[in-house]
Design a protein around this motif. Structure first.
Motif, short mmCIF file in Angstrom:
data_model
loop_
_atom_site.label_atom_id
_atom_site.label_comp_id
_atom_site.label_asym_id
_atom_site.label_seq_id
_atom_site.Cartn_x
_atom_site.Cartn_y
_atom_site.Cartn_z
N LYS A 151 34.13 40.22 44.69
CA LYS A 151 35.31 40.06 45.54
C LYS A 151 35.55 38.59 45.86
O LYS A 151 36.68 38.18 46.13
CB LYS A 151 35.15 40.86 46.84
N LYS A 157 40.39 40.71 38.69
CA LYS A 157 39.44 41.80 38.55
C LYS A 157 39.78 42.64 37.32
O LYS A 157 40.95 42.91 37.04
CB LYS A 157 39.45 42.69 39.79
N ASP A 161 35.71 46.36 37.16
CA ASP A 161 35.47 45.87 38.52
C ASP A 161 36.12 46.80 39.55
O ASP A 161 35.61 46.98 40.65
CB ASP A 161 36.06 44.47 38.71
N ARG A 162 37.28 47.35 39.19
CA ARG A 162 38.09 48.09 40.15
C ARG A 162 37.72 49.57 40.26
O ARG A 162 38.37 50.32 41.00
CB ARG A 162 39.57 47.95 39.79
#
Length: 218
Positions: A151, A157, A161-162
């Motif tokens: 973050k 991202k 990552d999400r």
């Protein structure tokens, strides 16, 4: 069939935010200081064709493809990477240090997304044709800590990552289980330590591999 090459393949694995990029840079310099020709690479990616597929995989909505399509694309990129970069380097006697390899597929698409391992192994075997890492360094980190780290990054991202925290927890467990299942190949490193301490542990593990390689050649 697994092939033996004059070079050596070291892979770094781990969840998001584990610090693989930092440790790859250290390991590259550590090996080069010992007179070893080193090539660093990454997956998905590592070759021009594979980098194009990487862009497709990393960008867009989470449901851009189903899990099987994603796994096929990852292994298509891997095939190009192995054929055009990794295998030629190993045949020359270079050492290849790679940010992710086949274990990430087994963990992310297997433990994380639930694809049966026999399907994934079939895809992987088609891509690598017997190529396996000489050593896999698993940088283990609590997924909540790893997500906090990413973050703070300024870069955009990725789709991976999400993913939600439950997915990242399954990934962390998958890497831990891998290290327990294959201790002869995999070294589990606590990635919550300082980068310097992690680098020291990695150099200790790789030193043993280097000694064995030299002993084998002699």
């Amino acid at each position: 069939m697994q092939y033996n090459y004059p070079g050596c393949l070291i892979t770094l694995e781990g969840g998001e935010g584990a610090g693989k990029s930092t440790q790859i840079a250290f390991l590259r310099d550590w090996l080069a200081a010992r007179g070893i020709s080193v090539i660093c690479s990454r997956e998905p990616g590592g070759s021009p064709g594979a980098e194009e597929i990487r862009s497709l995989l990393n960008l867009g909505e989470l449901d851009k493809w189903d899990e099987i399509t994603e796994a096929i694309l990852i292994n298509a990129a891997r095939r190009d990477h192995v054929v055009r970069k990794i295998r030629p380097a190993l045949m020359r006697g270079d050492w290849v240090v790679c940010d992710r390899f086949l274990d990430s597929t087994l963990v992310y698409q297997g433990a994380g997304s639930g694809i049966p391992l026999d399907i994934l192994r079939t895809l992987i075997n088609m891509a690598v044709e017997g190529l396996r890492p000489d050593l896999t360094l698993i940088l283990y980190i609590d997924p909540l800590i790893g997500l906090k780290r990413i973050k703070r990054r300024k870069s955009k991202k990725t789709r991976f990552d999400r993913r939600d925290s439950a997915f990242h927890a399954r990934v962390a467990n998958g890497f831990f289980n891998l290290a327990m299942t294959e201790p002869e190949r995999c070294a589990l490193i606590d990635a919550t330590q300082s980068p310097k301490r992690v680098a020291m542990e990695i150099s200790s593990v790789v030193s043993n591999l280097l000694k064995n390689k030299i002993k084998y050649k002699n």
